[in-house]
Each structure stands twice: as C-alpha cells, then as structure tokens.
Design a protein around this motif. Structure first.
Motif, PDB file in Angstrom:
ATOM      1  N   THR A   1       1.413  -1.141   0.208  1.00  0.00           N
ATOM      2  CA  THR A   1      -0.062  -0.140   0.113  1.00  0.00           C
ATOM      3  C   THR A   1       1.181   1.232  -0.071  1.00  0.00           C
ATOM      4  OG1 THR A   1      -1.544  -1.460   1.001  1.00  0.00           O
ATOM      5  CG2 THR A   1      -1.880   1.227   1.141  1.00  0.00           C
TER       6      THR A   1
ATOM      7  N   HIS B   1       1.782   7.286   1.642  1.00  0.00           N
ATOM      8  CA  HIS B   1       0.458   7.953   1.706  1.00  0.00           C
ATOM      9  C   HIS B   1      -0.317   8.006   2.659  1.00  0.00           C
ATOM     10  CE1 HIS B   1      -0.678   7.784  -1.799  1.00  0.00           C
ATOM     11  NE2 HIS B   1      -2.185   8.390  -1.504  1.00  0.00           N
ATOM     12  N   ILE B   2      -0.981   6.361   2.402  1.00  0.00           N
ATOM     13  CA  ILE B   2      -1.921   6.592   2.698  1.00  0.00           C
ATOM     14  C   ILE B   2      -2.468   5.273   4.184  1.00  0.00           C
ATOM     15  CG2 ILE B   2      -4.004   4.202   1.854  1.00  0.00           C
ATOM     16  CD1 ILE B   2      -3.056   4.277  -0.949  1.00  0.00           C
ATOM     17  N   LYS B   3      -1.319   4.716   3.664  1.00  0.00           N
ATOM     18  CA  LYS B   3      -0.805   4.159   5.325  1.00  0.00           C
ATOM     19  C   LYS B   3      -0.814   5.820   6.374  1.00  0.00           C
ATOM     20  CE  LYS B   3       3.013   1.570   3.687  1.00  0.00           C
ATOM     21  NZ  LYS B   3       3.755   0.368   3.627  1.00  0.00           N
TER      22      LYS B   3
ATOM     23  N   PHE C   1     -10.475  -0.198  -3.422  1.00  0.00           N
ATOM     24  CA  PHE C   1      -9.509  -0.015  -3.189  1.00  0.00           C
ATOM     25  C   PHE C   1      -8.828  -0.269  -3.702  1.00  0.00           C
ATOM     26  CE2 PHE C   1     -12.217   3.302  -1.465  1.00  0.00           C
ATOM     27  CZ  PHE C   1     -11.815   4.683  -1.734  1.00  0.00           C
TER      28      PHE C   1
ATOM     29  N   TYR D   1      -4.930   0.079  -5.429  1.00  0.00           N
ATOM     30  CA  TYR D   1      -3.944   1.006  -4.253  1.00  0.00           C
ATOM     31  C   TYR D   1      -3.307   0.507  -3.792  1.00  0.00           C
ATOM     32  CZ  TYR D   1      -5.920   5.142  -5.405  1.00  0.00           C
ATOM     33  OH  TYR D   1      -6.469   6.518  -6.511  1.00  0.00           O
TER      34      TYR D   1
ATOM     35  N   MET E   1      -4.575  -2.280  -1.658  1.00  0.00           N
ATOM     36  CA  MET E   1      -4.904  -2.534  -0.581  1.00  0.00           C
ATOM     37  C   MET E   1      -6.501  -3.719  -0.031  1.00  0.00           C
ATOM     38  SD  MET E   1      -5.428   1.549   0.295  1.00  0.00           S
ATOM     39  CE  MET E   1      -6.760   1.724   1.426  1.00  0.00           C
TER      40      MET E   1
ATOM     41  N   ALA F   1      -7.982   5.773   5.208  1.00  0.00           N
ATOM     42  CA  ALA F   1      -7.102   5.685   4.618  1.00  0.00           C
ATOM     43  C   ALA F   1      -7.273   6.313   2.658  1.00  0.00           C
ATOM     44  CB  ALA F   1      -6.700   4.086   4.700  1.00  0.00           C
TER      45      ALA F   1
ATOM     46  N   ALA G   1      -7.441   9.547   1.966  1.00  0.00           N
ATOM     47  CA  ALA G   1      -6.454   9.935   1.044  1.00  0.00           C
ATOM     48  C   ALA G   1      -5.869   9.153  -0.082  1.00  0.00           C
ATOM     49  CB  ALA G   1      -5.124   9.219   2.221  1.00  0.00           C
ATOM     50  N   ALA G   2      -5.842   7.887  -0.511  1.00  0.00           N
ATOM     51  CA  ALA G   2      -6.202   7.525  -2.023  1.00  0.00           C
ATOM     52  C   ALA G   2      -6.818   8.356  -2.488  1.00  0.00           C
ATOM     53  CB  ALA G   2      -6.925   6.003  -1.833  1.00  0.00           C
TER      54      ALA G   2
END
Length: 455
Positions: free
Chosen positions: A103, A106-108, A293, A297, A299, A335, A338-339
C-alpha cells in the motif's frame, strides 16, 4: 446419510437380539443390537455388544443455505498451496487475485494519523460523508459520471457491495444473467439470494466478450439483473465504449433489468481509457457500479469497496448493510480518503509493472504447445484454454478437467493456479501474474515442464 457397521468381539455363551434408536446432537442412530448374556441370563455391562449394525442419518444443524454454498475456488487453491509450502516445498502461488505491491506510504500515513486523531468510533453505515464525497468527485473527474454522495455506499470490500446489490434486487426465482467466465462469487451470491443464474458462454476466440444478440437471447420475463466485470476477472477482457453501447441498447428495451457493473480493475487497464456502462443516460438509473481500493491501490487487506447507484437502491443497500456489518472500519475509511485525494501516480506505476509482466508471461505461455491463450487488455490474469491436455496422464493419474489439471500443476510443478470450473469455464485455467518477473519466469518454466510430462 452415513452408515457403517461396528464390531466388538466378546466371548459368546448365550445371546439375544434387540433394536433401539436415539438422537444425539442431531444425529439419529438406529441400531439392531446383538448382545451377550451370561449363562444365568443376567446382562453384564462389560459384555453388552457383540456387534451392532448401525444406520446413522446425519441431519445437519446447518441451514440449506450454507450447505448448498460452494467454497471459493481461489481461496481453496491458495490454501492448498500454503499447506504444501508448510511442508517445505517451494511453491509459487499464481492463484490469488491480489497485487504483490505494498500500500502506498501516503495512504498508510493517513491511517496512522486517523488513529492518533481518534477516528476509532462507529461510522455512518454508508461511510463517512468526506469519503463518499471523495468517491463522487472521483467518478466525476475520472469517469465523467454525476453522482451525489448520498448515492454512494461504502462497504467492507467490493464483495459486500456486490452482495448488497444482489440481495436487495433479486427475489427468489428471478434470473440473473452472467456472462462466462465470471468471478467465482457471482453465482454463489445469486444462490444465497435464491435467484437463478443464467449463463452466456464465451470463449477465447471472442476475447471472452458477449454480443448484443447473445444478451437479447438470454433475456426472459424472469430476468432481473445482469452482472459482469470490465476489466474482467478472470480473463482480463475489456469492453470498449462501442461494445457497451450495444449492450445498453438491449437494456433500453427491457426496463425491468438492472445492471451490476463490476469495475474493481478499472485502473489496471492497458488499452484506452476505462469505459463504464453507466455513461449511457438511458439506463444509468438501473446501473449499480461496484468499485473499490483493493486492486488499484494495493489495499486488499484493508477491506473497503463501494457502490454507486440510484438513490432508491443506495438507500436499500444502506438498510441491508445496517443489519449485517454496519459501517466499514473507521481507519480504513480515512485511508480511502487519502487514496482518492492523493492522485494516481502510484496507481500508474503499478500498472506499468503489471503490463511488463503481462507481456513477459504472454510470450512464455505462447511457447507452450497445447495452450490456447489470448493477450488480456486489463487486470492481471491469463485464462488459457487447456482442453488439449484432458485425457492425458502422468504417473498413472489422468487429467479430466481443468480443476484436476490445477491440482496436478500444484503437486507436480509446485505452481498454484485455479481451475476454470468455478469461473464457469471448465476448459480453462486462471493464472495470476501478480508476482515478480523472476517468479513468473520460473513458474511458467515449471508449468511447461509439468505439462510436457502428460502423455
């Protein structure tokens, strides 16, 4: 029903015969008992059974609903691969539909902030308004589709979004049209809803896509829902705008039919831009877009997907979900925001790598005699026709279908794939290329070697 005979030997003097039945944990036991007696005809507990012929009728405590449900073939093969690997065997798994990328950071980071900011409470059933607005914005910016955030329902994975739609739209006995091959859970979810799956067969020669004529021929007065994916799991096939328009014109004539458009592989697309059947205004109110996602992404473990549909159906999905799982994990939702607000740079980088792998594997598979393979336009799967290997044997084991071939490749070549029967095409085999180029090269070498042993 299970039946068997139990023998318990004792020294015999005199014996008698009796019959009895009992109920134990929903298992009905009927027995004809021949038992030992002593010389003075007094029954001794220690010498009770000589033998008993027993009929056992197993009446499962589980519902017919779950007993009739099949295990997911992809999960089953992944499990078999892990079990073999646990014994020390070097198994290369090409069975699971999961990106092998991490992942994006920036998402984490957004998830970590969410915990620090105490986003740890129940969320609205349909999801945080901020996330649903981000999804509506994405649909407008990337797909030129207008949806209000009230038409978005966020769920615990796209699979739940699909289940919401089928459960809310399909009555017992109503028909759901599904082109084959299809994702393994489609027909099982229809079964849970007590609907009837009606399949439209395709093959590798047509790139696994249906025509308007095939669709029209499959429609009956009982037809209620049409389910398909583009890009497709398991074939990687991709419908063009013109092809979707042809299907839409058929649906215009049948206003009772809803369309479930599974677009979870939207960004893993090696052709032109992604096209959604929801772009046609004449049928848009009957389209349920499914997305999420997990693929774009990387995820998969976060478990977040969503649907976009009419306000009426969205309200129904919210109502059902409120009685099943309620809102999706709060941290996962932050999250997801952010994605969608973080741009597509990481998505395009991952897609570039997948395309390189696709081209590599296509070249390697094309060199294997007996495989009939096409070049997928999206997703990360190949779905070659393997029927030429049916009837062939190795070490006394004969291959009768693609499921048996998948088990053979696991046991002989130590490569995990998935047979096509659960996808609605028993002549084919799904091979994921969500693995490193080194692993893919070695895996196809092993597949070629194992297939070469079949005579």
């Amino acid at each position: 029903m299970q039946s068997g005979v139990i023998f318990v030997a004792k020294s015999i003097k005199y014996f008698g015969v009796g019959a009895d039945s009992l109920q134990l944990n929903n298992i009905k036991v009927q027995a004809i008992i021949i038992f030992l007696k002593t010389a003075n005809h007094q029954l001794k507990t220690a010498n009770f059974f000589i033998f008993a012929a027993i009929n056992i009728n197993t009446m499962s405590a589980l519902s017919n609903r779950i007993n009739n449900l099949s295990e997911s073939a992809t999960i089953k093969m992944a499990k078999m691969g892990r079990e073999l690997a646990a014994k020390g065997v070097d198994v290369i798994s090409l069975s699971f539909g999961e990106p092998d990328f991490h992942t994006p950071e920036h998402i984490k980071d957004a998830a970590k902030r969410a915990m620090d900011e105490n986003y740890t409470y129940y969320t609205p059933v349909s999801g945080y308004p901020e996330l649903r607005k981000a999804i509506a914005k994405k649909l407008k910016d990337e797909n030129d589709l207008d949806y209000d955030f009230s038409q978005i329902v966020v769920s615990t994975g796209a699979k739940q979004s699909i289940a919401n739609a089928v459960m809310c739209l399909v009555n017992p006995g109503e028909e759901v049209i599904i082109p084959t091959p299809y994702w393994v859970s489609y027909s099982e979810i229809v079964k849970l809803a007590e609907g009837v799956s009606v399949f439209i067969d395709t093959d590798v020669d047509t790139n696994f896509k249906i025509t308007p004529e095939q669709l029209e021929a499959a429609i009956t007065p009982k037809s209620k829902l049409f389910m398909f994916s583009s890009p497709s799991n398991p074939t990687g096939s991709l419908y063009s705008k013109a092809e979707l328009e042809g299907l839409a014109k058929v649906f215009e004539k049948h206003p009772q039919i809803y369309i479930l458009s599974d677009e979870i592989y939207e960004h893993i697309n090696y052709g032109d831009k992604h096209e959604s059947i929801a772009q046609f205004d004449s049928i848009k109110d009957r389209v349920v877009i499914i997305n999420g996602f997990s693929k774009s992404y990387a995820m998969t473990g976060w478990r977040i997907g969503y649907s976009a549909s009419s306000k009426e159906t969205a309200a129904a999905f919210d109502k059902l979900q409120g009685q099943i799982t309620s809102g999706t994990c709060s941290i996962t939702q932050r999250a997801g925001i952010a994605a969608y607000e973080g741009g597509l740079e990481s998505v395009y980088a991952m897609r570039t790598e997948f395309k390189k792998r696709r081209d590599l594997v296509y070249g390697l598979l094309s060199e294997i005699d007996g495989l009939k393979v096409n070049l997928p336009e999206g997703a990360f799967y190949f779905f070659p026709n393997v029927a030429s290997f049916f009837g062939k044997s190795c070490n006394g084991k004969t291959i009768n279908d693609s499921d048996e071939l998948a088990i053979y490749l696991l046991e002989e070549g130590h490569v995990a794939t998935v047979g096509g029967d659960s996808f609605g095409d028993p002549k084919s085999l799904r091979i994921s290329y969500a693995a490193s180029e080194e692993q893919l090269t070695e895996a196809v070498r092993r597949i070629k070697e194992a297939l070469g042993k079949l005579k």
